[in-house]
Design an enzyme around this catalytic site. Structure first.
Site, PDB file in Angstrom:
ATOM      1  N   ARG A   1      -7.095  11.647  -5.757  1.00  0.00           N
ATOM      2  CA  ARG A   1      -8.298  10.945  -5.271  1.00  0.00           C
ATOM      3  C   ARG A   1      -9.486  11.895  -5.154  1.00  0.00           C
ATOM      4  O   ARG A   1     -10.647  11.466  -5.320  1.00  0.00           O
ATOM      5  CB  ARG A   1      -7.986  10.328  -3.902  1.00  0.00           C
TER       6      ARG A   1
ATOM      7  N   ARG B   1      -3.268   7.211   0.863  1.00  0.00           N
ATOM      8  CA  ARG B   1      -3.731   8.481   1.417  1.00  0.00           C
ATOM      9  C   ARG B   1      -2.713   9.218   2.281  1.00  0.00           C
ATOM     10  O   ARG B   1      -2.924  10.369   2.637  1.00  0.00           O
ATOM     11  CB  ARG B   1      -5.018   8.249   2.223  1.00  0.00           C
TER      12      ARG B   1
ATOM     13  N   ARG C   1       0.837  -1.192   0.000  1.00  0.00           N
ATOM     14  CA  ARG C   1       0.000   0.000   0.000  1.00  0.00           C
ATOM     15  C   ARG C   1       0.886   1.261   0.000  1.00  0.00           C
ATOM     16  O   ARG C   1       0.591   2.251   0.672  1.00  0.00           O
ATOM     17  CB  ARG C   1      -0.962   0.006   1.189  1.00  0.00           C
TER      18      ARG C   1
ATOM     19  N   ASP D   1      -7.142  -2.836  -6.794  1.00  0.00           N
ATOM     20  CA  ASP D   1      -7.714  -3.446  -5.602  1.00  0.00           C
ATOM     21  C   ASP D   1      -7.991  -4.906  -5.911  1.00  0.00           C
ATOM     22  O   ASP D   1      -8.196  -5.279  -7.076  1.00  0.00           O
ATOM     23  CB  ASP D   1      -9.014  -2.732  -5.205  1.00  0.00           C
TER      24      ASP D   1
ATOM     25  N   TYR E   1     -15.146 -11.890   1.322  1.00  0.00           N
ATOM     26  CA  TYR E   1     -15.926 -10.690   0.993  1.00  0.00           C
ATOM     27  C   TYR E   1     -17.225 -11.066   0.278  1.00  0.00           C
ATOM     28  O   TYR E   1     -18.288 -10.506   0.558  1.00  0.00           O
ATOM     29  CB  TYR E   1     -15.106  -9.751   0.113  1.00  0.00           C
TER      30      TYR E   1
END
Length: 345
Positions: A41, A32, A28, A77, A152
């Site tokens: 973003r 952010r 990652r 992702d 998920y």
């Protein structure tokens, strides 16, 4: 204009070869914590950033230029290939992937389509091609592993205990096997397409498989993971396998036809080696230490480096991904420290 020298240190370490310095990249590493990422973003949704190859390439390339790491990892992702095969998924801020049509039966499994990368995810392949022209370090492609994707799909989103997933695994063996087959096929197809487009290594994220005990892992997961990694062998590209809280599964992973085993921060490199893990190891700084005073961070990094460099085949990384509270400057300083470090003999 002189072409940049290609830095293949990461690839050498994947193959267990000696390297002049310890290679490092961070899971990652595009995210952010970067002001530049936040600015991009603000203009695009997460999936829109995937759909525009130039934007995806920029976000992927940014931490390489900013931090000086030895590898780039494609910005995407693990949910990316699921949308085109019939999964209604969105990435919701503060939550993560949310599935509007979770799997509850064999019929739900059967409705999943086969992935055709050229048709379904051409933007991913184009991003890889662009990056191969721009990068002077290897590009890592990746995919989610079948168990983690299934968690998920069955839970409908993130879970703490995976009760629905494991209950489905135990009570619906035919549907579970069909789901593993479909997700295994998708993973192979997706990763082979990334490699064909130019990815020079691939990582399979099995983030939540640590929720299983070793017996269940061997019965329900080992067959599909063996099939995935065997299918990738003929590409000649290094493969990496990583999960969270899975120290009890490390010897099962060591028996898989995979090149690199990723460790989270719960299991030390020394412990993994004493258990008998012989593969190249990747890891495993607790990302929370990025918020600690430099002296504490440096001491732990030194400990990991000393353990990892006792034999060839070591890649420095975090034990999980960079989080938004981390600072660019801290990662820059850490990267420089790793590159300059020489183990005390």
């Amino acid at each position: 204009m002189t072409a940049k020298t290609f830095n293949d240190t990461f690839l050498k370490a994947c193959r267990g070869e000696a390297t002049e310095h310890v290679p490092v990249w961070y899971m990652r590493q595009a995210g952010r914590y970067q002001p530049e990422y936040r600015a991009i973003r603000a203009k695009h949704s997460f999936f829109e950033m995937n759909y525009i190859p130039e934007v995806c390439a920029e976000v992927t390339r940014l931490p390489v230029e900013q931090l000086g790491v030895d590898a780039a990892i494609l910005f995407a992702d693990i949910m990316t290939p699921l949308k085109p095969i019939g999964v209604d998924v969105n990435i919701e801020s503060g939550i993560g992937p949310v599935i509007a049509n979770p799997i509850e039966s064999l019929k739900d499994v059967e409705r999943l389509l086969e992935l055709d990368p050229e048709t379904h995810v051409p933007y991913i392949l184009e991003s890889i091609k662009i990056l191969r022209q721009q990068l002077s370090v290897p590009l890592i492609g990746f995919a989610g592993a079948p168990f983690t994707l299934a968690s998920y799909l069955i839970e409908g989103g993130p879970s703490k205990h995976y009760h629905k997933t494991k209950a489905f695994m135990y009570t619906e063996p035919v549907a579970w096997q069909a789901l593993m087959e479909k997700l295994g096929d998708m993973t192979i197809t997706y990763l082979k397409a990334q490699i064909k487009a130019g990815a020079q290594a691939v990582q399979v994220f099995d983030s939540w498989v640590g929720a299983l005990n070793d017996e269940d892992y061997r019965e329900y997961i080992t067959p599909v993971m063996t099939r995935i990694f065997n299918a990738l062998k003929d590409t000649g590209v290094p493969t990496i396998y990583f999960g969270i809280g899975a120290g009890h599964l490390l010897m099962d992973w060591n028996r898989l036809p995979v090149d690199v085993v990723g460790l989270d921060w719960r299991t030390s490199i020394t412990t993994a080696r004493e258990m008998g893990v012989t593969k190249t190891l990747q890891g495993n700084l607790d990302p929370t230490l990025l918020l600690a005073p430099w002296e504490k961070l440096e001491a732990k990094a030194k400990e990991i480096l000393d353990e990892g460099t006792k034999q060839p085949g070591f890649i420095f990384n975090l034990g999980h991904g960079v989080f938004p509270d981390a600072k660019v400057e801290t990662l820059q300083q850490l990267t420089k420290f790793i590159h300059r470090y020489k183990r005390d003999i």
